[in-house]
Enzyme design. Structure first.
Site, PDB file in Angstrom:
ATOM      1  N   HIS A 155       2.103  -7.966  -7.509  1.00 45.40           N
ATOM      2  CA  HIS A 155       0.948  -8.332  -7.539  1.00 45.40           C
ATOM      3  C   HIS A 155       0.522  -9.717  -8.660  1.00 45.40           C
ATOM      4  O   HIS A 155      -0.267  -9.501  -9.438  1.00 45.40           O
ATOM      5  CB  HIS A 155      -0.351  -7.532  -7.725  1.00 45.40           C
ATOM      6  CG  HIS A 155      -1.664  -7.695  -7.080  1.00 45.40           C
ATOM      7  ND1 HIS A 155      -2.506  -7.036  -6.747  1.00 45.40           N
ATOM      8  CD2 HIS A 155      -2.214  -9.204  -6.916  1.00 45.40           C
ATOM      9  CE1 HIS A 155      -3.389  -7.523  -6.186  1.00 45.40           C
ATOM     10  NE2 HIS A 155      -3.200  -8.841  -6.272  1.00 45.40           N
ATOM     11  N   GLU A 170       0.729  -1.218  -0.004  1.00 48.90           N
ATOM     12  CA  GLU A 170      -0.007   0.032  -0.026  1.00 48.90           C
ATOM     13  C   GLU A 170       0.978   1.379  -0.096  1.00 48.90           C
ATOM     14  O   GLU A 170       1.670   1.325   0.914  1.00 48.90           O
ATOM     15  CB  GLU A 170      -1.047  -0.046   1.299  1.00 48.90           C
ATOM     16  CG  GLU A 170      -1.951   0.898   1.173  1.00 48.90           C
ATOM     17  CD  GLU A 170      -2.951   1.151   2.392  1.00 48.90           C
ATOM     18  OE1 GLU A 170      -4.009   1.244   2.393  1.00 48.90           O
ATOM     19  OE2 GLU A 170      -2.340   1.019   3.658  1.00 48.90           O
TER      20      GLU A 170
END
Length: 336
Positions: free
Chosen positions: A294, A273
């Site tokens: 990811h 994040e």
């Protein structure tokens, strides 16, 4: 029965999701033009609007447009949403549940590659592969690796699983052949259920303090933001590794960076994040961090597995059978 079907997903997804075998099977199961893919249902082009008006089923995937009340009003015959990916929260709205639509998800299929990535990360972490590889590149000479890596290895280690999600449970299954002790923290799982899976249910603090590797698999919810914070990280033993393949928001990034910069902990991070760390983030260069973009979830050929799962569900629907993996409104409060 071959229901009328419309594809609805982000640009470029359908081409990757549906290979020739999947397209041939889709044509057998439903009446559809697989070249027509809806990216925008709020202001659709004429061909999409016409297909939406007659569609009984939407086949969705990543980037699917939200199914708002206005969209549903333009789809009077819509009865089902078959999602060829994991979470449906981004496009299945309250209006869908109010309408009584039946919804299916390929979360089980997408859980497999994430769990496989996690297994590899756990085994590598306990073997101290990351620091050894970094040192090897630096030294470039003979070295007493047995002495430096004394105490490394997977035999008898403890792994902590945070969240018995589909992925968390799959990781537990994959860990069974190894001589590892597995702890589990999940408020929705009973001690008896955990014992049946061959793991021990514990409080989060106990899990962090007792694990050589902590792997995060909880859903992203307001209650799980910074679930792994400074306190939990401080409890982890020196040399322990945090694996996060869930969502970056579940971990306090500033607290984690402090621990990683000190060298006390290691990390395997497929999510952060923000999702793309700033260009000057130390995460890119720290020798005790494996940072990936990811990619633990389905990619490449693995997308076809999600498509096959979705087509299995479509076949069930077309034959009047219930979905094997239905998504229910009441379960979304504590799922991804």
């Amino acid at each position: 029965m071959r229901p009328a079907l419309l594809l609805a997903m982000g640009p470029g997804i359908a081409e990757r999701l549906l290979g020739p075998p999947q397209r041939a099977r889709l044509a057998r199961l439903a009446r559809t033009d697989d070249r027509l893919v809806a990216h925008d249902l709020a202001a659709p082009e004429p061909a999409v609007a016409a297909a939406l008006a007659t569609a009984e089923v939407l086949l969705t995937c990543w980037g699917a447009p939200p199914l708002t009340a206005r969209v549903l009003a333009a789809a009077p015959r819509l009865r089902a949403v078959v999602h060829a990916a994991g979470s449906v929260k981004h496009h299945v709205t309250d209006a869908c549940w109010d309408r009584g639509l039946v919804v299916s998800s390929a979360a089980a299929a997408n859980a497999r590659p994430v769990a496989e990535y996690t297994l590899a990360a756990i085994l590598f972490a306990n073997k101290r592969v990351l620091p050894a590889a970094h040192r090897y590149r630096t030294l470039r000479t003979h070295h007493d690796w047995l002495r430096e890596l004394d105490g490394a290895g997977n035999h008898g280690r403890t792994v902590g699983i945070v969240g018995a999600s589909r992925i968390g449970r799959r990781v537990i299954e994959l860990l069974r052949p190894f001589a590892l002790r597995v702890l589990l923290h999940d408020p929705f799982v009973t001690a008896r259920e955990a014992a049946l899976w061959g793991v021990q249910k514990v409080a989060l603090a106990e899990l962090c303090a007792g694990s050589d590797v902590v792997s995060v698999h909880a859903p992203e919810l307001p209650a799980t933001r910074h679930l792994i914070g400074a306190r939990e990280l401080a409890l982890m033993p020196d040399g322990a590794t945090l694996v996060n393949t869930a969502r970056g928001s579940l971990v306090d990034g500033a607290a984690l960076l402090a621990e990683l910069s000190s060298g006390r902990l290691g990390a395997v991070l497929d999510v952060t994040e923000p999702e793309l760390p700033p260009a000057d983030s130390p995460l890119y260069d720290l020798p005790n961090v494996l940072l990936t973009p990811h990619v633990a979830g389905s990619l490449g050929t693995e997308l076809h597995r999600m498509a096959d799962h979705a087509l299995d569900e479509l076949e069930r629907y077309a034959s009047g059978r219930p979905f094997a993996d239905p998504v229910r409104r009441e379960g979304l409060g504590h799922s991804a």
